[in-house]
Design a protein around this motif. Structure first.
Motif, short mmCIF file in Angstrom:
data_model
loop_
_atom_site.label_atom_id
_atom_site.label_comp_id
_atom_site.label_asym_id
_atom_site.label_seq_id
_atom_site.Cartn_x
_atom_site.Cartn_y
_atom_site.Cartn_z
N THR A 438 12.91 -2.14 -31.56
CA THR A 438 14.36 -1.90 -31.79
C THR A 438 14.84 -1.36 -30.66
OG1 THR A 438 14.02 0.23 -32.76
CG2 THR A 438 14.11 -1.63 -34.17
N PRO A 439 16.05 -1.41 -30.15
CA PRO A 439 16.61 -0.89 -28.69
C PRO A 439 16.46 0.57 -28.96
CG PRO A 439 17.97 -2.75 -29.84
CD PRO A 439 17.15 -2.36 -30.65
N LEU A 440 16.07 1.08 -27.58
CA LEU A 440 15.95 2.59 -27.47
C LEU A 440 17.29 3.22 -27.38
CD1 LEU A 440 14.17 4.84 -26.46
CD2 LEU A 440 14.94 4.09 -24.06
N ASP A 441 17.16 4.10 -28.32
CA ASP A 441 18.58 4.97 -28.49
C ASP A 441 17.83 6.55 -28.78
OD1 ASP A 441 20.88 6.44 -29.01
OD2 ASP A 441 21.35 5.27 -30.85
N ILE A 442 18.37 7.34 -27.57
CA ILE A 442 17.60 8.69 -27.56
C ILE A 442 19.01 9.73 -28.06
CG2 ILE A 442 16.14 8.15 -25.95
CD1 ILE A 442 17.86 9.62 -23.86
N THR A 443 19.90 9.10 -28.61
CA THR A 443 21.30 10.08 -29.18
C THR A 443 20.94 11.01 -30.11
OG1 THR A 443 22.63 8.14 -28.71
CG2 THR A 443 23.65 9.97 -30.22
N HIS A 473 14.73 -4.35 -25.94
CA HIS A 473 15.72 -4.97 -25.35
C HIS A 473 15.57 -5.40 -23.81
CE1 HIS A 473 20.01 -6.46 -24.04
NE2 HIS A 473 19.78 -7.06 -25.14
N PHE A 474 15.92 -6.33 -23.29
CA PHE A 474 15.81 -6.60 -21.72
C PHE A 474 16.35 -5.35 -21.04
CE2 PHE A 474 17.98 -7.94 -17.62
CZ PHE A 474 17.06 -8.19 -17.07
N LYS A 475 17.73 -4.80 -21.37
CA LYS A 475 18.22 -3.70 -20.65
C LYS A 475 17.83 -2.78 -20.79
CE LYS A 475 23.06 -1.82 -20.12
NZ LYS A 475 24.42 -1.87 -20.49
N THR A 476 17.30 -2.31 -22.14
CA THR A 476 16.66 -0.82 -22.37
C THR A 476 15.28 -1.00 -21.92
OG1 THR A 476 16.17 -1.80 -24.68
CG2 THR A 476 18.07 -0.31 -24.22
N ALA A 477 14.69 -2.14 -21.55
CA ALA A 477 13.25 -1.94 -20.75
C ALA A 477 13.12 -1.26 -19.71
CB ALA A 477 12.77 -3.71 -20.67
N MET A 478 14.60 -1.25 -18.99
CA MET A 478 14.59 -0.60 -17.65
C MET A 478 15.11 0.80 -17.92
SD MET A 478 16.12 -3.68 -15.70
CE MET A 478 17.51 -4.15 -16.63
N ALA A 479 15.25 1.52 -18.97
CA ALA A 479 15.77 2.80 -19.35
C ALA A 479 14.41 3.78 -19.13
CB ALA A 479 16.36 2.98 -20.49
N ARG A 480 14.68 4.82 -18.68
CA ARG A 480 13.50 5.82 -18.74
C ARG A 480 14.22 7.15 -19.44
NH1 ARG A 480 11.59 1.84 -18.65
NH2 ARG A 480 10.05 0.98 -17.19
N PRO A 481 13.69 7.57 -20.49
CA PRO A 481 14.48 8.72 -21.12
C PRO A 481 14.13 9.99 -20.51
CG PRO A 481 12.40 7.85 -22.44
CD PRO A 481 12.49 7.12 -21.38
N TRP A 482 13.03 10.09 -19.85
CA TRP A 482 12.71 11.37 -19.12
C TRP A 482 13.68 11.88 -18.03
CZ3 TRP A 482 8.83 7.54 -19.04
CH2 TRP A 482 8.78 6.82 -17.70
#
Length: 548
Positions: A438-443, A473-482
């Motif tokens: 599922t798409p990353l969501d750190i909210t 997801h392709f877009k969230t694959a590039m997100a880094r939560p840290w």
């Protein structure tokens, strides 16, 4: 080879045992003799059909893939031994963690023991493993592993070996070897002539040991020499080439897997290292061999090239008969065939099977749970904590988002959920486990926790972080939560994820997926126990930015 060679190390037969070996071999017809050179696999319930199958084949041994009921397995092995005209070798891969007896005491894998780096503890754990194996009827272990974890991208060595330092490997592997042998469990060192410098998997391709002979003798040569002197009764010859050993030979010969290389088995292992024990092939239907030869041809060449026993067959009736026919035609020389048979029976006699084939009443070591709890607690290794995130505290990190593909079972690749999230809930945290994919969501979260559970995986070419699957997801694959939240990454297996996540601020290696290890890590995360382990490999995988 002469029969009297069985009176020397590692068999040490007396005259009575030697007479049994010779008389037994000479009393078999050629098909029965050929069957003694095969170890077949046995899976599922040992029902009337399985008993009839093995009674008809009369193999030299079986490798049992165990169920979860230890008493039922003991009864089954007793029944199979009763059916056998000649007592069987019963083997298992006693590698610890999820590559061990499913009904036995949970124990760490070799890499975790190397992280703990306490030889006395390795001995205690090995005694538990040996006693439990002997008690159900196992008499032969396809361990310890002497591979050197030199290629970080190798999915096949990973947690099965004792790390990358040959001196540390020697300490722990030889400790296990001597404890197994002292318990009456024949030890096998593997994977000859040495795995770990090729990042591929010999289940899928012939792997290559690229060392010069000078470097090989200083590393693998010394490890195998030490193991031979310590009393190893068996060596597993693998689908690994050592091209430096015959530099002037044609490439087709230089790159032969050891399983079908007379030079590596007879000249190097027996001739130069002086090994007098049994050589067993690695699983004979792995692509590291069958990409070179068709399965039936491979069985014949395994024996021609100096192995004494063939591991596994999908068509044993046909292949045992083919070995018999190859001896009759002279393709397998009669003296080579007889030597293999005498060594197989010699191993049986050295285990006392000519006197009694029944599983011994082996007392379990006292305090097993305490010993293994201590072993698990000694292994978790804090590789880095750049932002001083640890220890975790509900006052600072109450809401935790867990991202994980789950635990991957090594043989069947089944997914098993982690227990650690529930442990954290019980410690006062609010834990959200994001469904994988599922798409990353750190909210609304206070901390992100990545959990990985990939120990050594067979037939997986690579272990790596699949960011797209992990973040959905392709877009969230590039997100880094840290860059927004404190982030902790924990590997309960493969120790090199920093190669794919070099900038993650907090990274922990815990090596084994057992719940006991998860509990040990939980205690350390909460500051109730130290991270006591030391790195048995380079967890940064040579990437300089992984240290940042």
């Amino acid at each position: 080879m002469q029969p009297e060679d069985l009176m020397r190390a590692p068999f040490h037969l007396d005259q009575e045992a030697l007479d049994w070996v010779v008389a037994t071999w000479d009393g078999l017809d050629p098909l029965q003799q050929a069957a003694q050179l095969f170890t077949l696999n046995s899976r599922g319930p040992v029902d009337a059909a399985e008993r009839a199958r093995l009674a008809a084949l009369q193999p030299g041994g079986i490798t049992r893939f165990f169920g979860t009921d230890g008493e039922a397995e003991r009864s089954a092995l007793d029944a199979l031994q009763e059916d056998a005209a000649i007592p069987m070798l019963v083997s298992a891969d006693l590698e610890g963690s999820r590559m061990s007896l499913p009904f036995g005491t949970p124990v760490p894998n070799p890499l975790a023991l190397a992280a703990a780096d306490d030889e006395a503890l390795t001995r205690e754990v090995s005694r538990i493993m040996a006693a439990e194996a002997r008690a159900i009827g196992v008499n032969w272990s396809f361990t310890p592993v002497l591979d050197i974890n030199a290629a970080p991208r190798s999915a096949i060595v990973a947690t099965r070996g004792y790390g990358s330092d040959p001196a540390k490997i020697a300490r722990h592997a030889l400790a296990q070897l001597t404890e197994f042998e002292a318990a009456g469990l024949a030890a096998t060192v593997k994977h000859w002539p040495g795995e770990g410098y090729d990042d591929r998997d010999q289940h899928l391709v012939t792997t290559i040991n690229p060392l010069s002979m000078e470097d090989w003798h200083a590393s693998f040569g010394k490890l195998y020499g030490d193991a031979i002197r310590a009393g190893a009764r068996a060596v597993m010859s693998a689908h690994i080439a050592l091209p430096a050993y015959r530099p002037d030979a044609p490439d087709a010969e230089r790159y032969l897997p050891a399983t079908i290389s007379r030079a590596l088995n007879e000249d190097l292992l027996r001739g130069e290292l002086g090994f007098n024990g049994i050589i067993v092939s690695d699983a004979s239907e792995m692509a590291g061999l069958t990409s070179v030869l068709a399965p039936l041809e491979a069985k014949i060449e395994i024996l021609r090239a100096g192995c004494d026993m063939v591991l596994f067959s999908s068509d044993p009736e046909t292949e045992i008969a083919a070995v018999r026919d190859a001896v009759a035609s002279g393709r397998i020389p009669a003296e080579r065939f007889r030597a293999a048979g005498l060594r197989v029976l010699g191993l049986k006699a050295s285990l006392g099977l000519h006197r009694s084939r029944k599983a011994p009443e082996t007392p379990a070591p006292e305090g097993r749970a305490t010993i293994t709890e201590r072993a698990f607690a000694a292994a978790p290794t804090l590789v880095k904590d750049r932002d001083a995130t640890l220890p975790l505290d509900p006052a600072r990190h109450r809401r935790i988002l867990v991202l994980s593909p789950g635990i991957v079972e090594p043989m069947g690749n089944e997914q098993i959920p982690f227990a650690l999230p529930q442990m954290l809930r019980e410690a006062g945290f609010e834990v959200t486990e994001a469904p994988y994919g599922t798409p990353l969501d750190i909210t609304g979260q206070d901390l992100v926790l990545y959990l990985f559970g990939e120990e050594t995986l067979l037939t997986r070419s690579r272990i790596f972080l699949d960011w797209r699957a992990l973040h959905g997801h392709f877009k969230t694959a590039m997100a880094r939560p840290w860059t927004a939240l404190p982030t902790v990454m924990i590997s309960f297996g493969y120790p090199y994820y920093l190669y794919d996540a070099p900038r993650v601020p907090t990274y922990i290696n815990a090596y084994s997926t057992h719940e006991a290890m998860q509990r040990a890590v939980c205690e350390a995360l909460l500051g109730r126990a130290p991270f006591a382990g030391t790195n048995p490999v380079d967890p940064f995988a040579g990437a300089p930015d992984a240290r940042l």
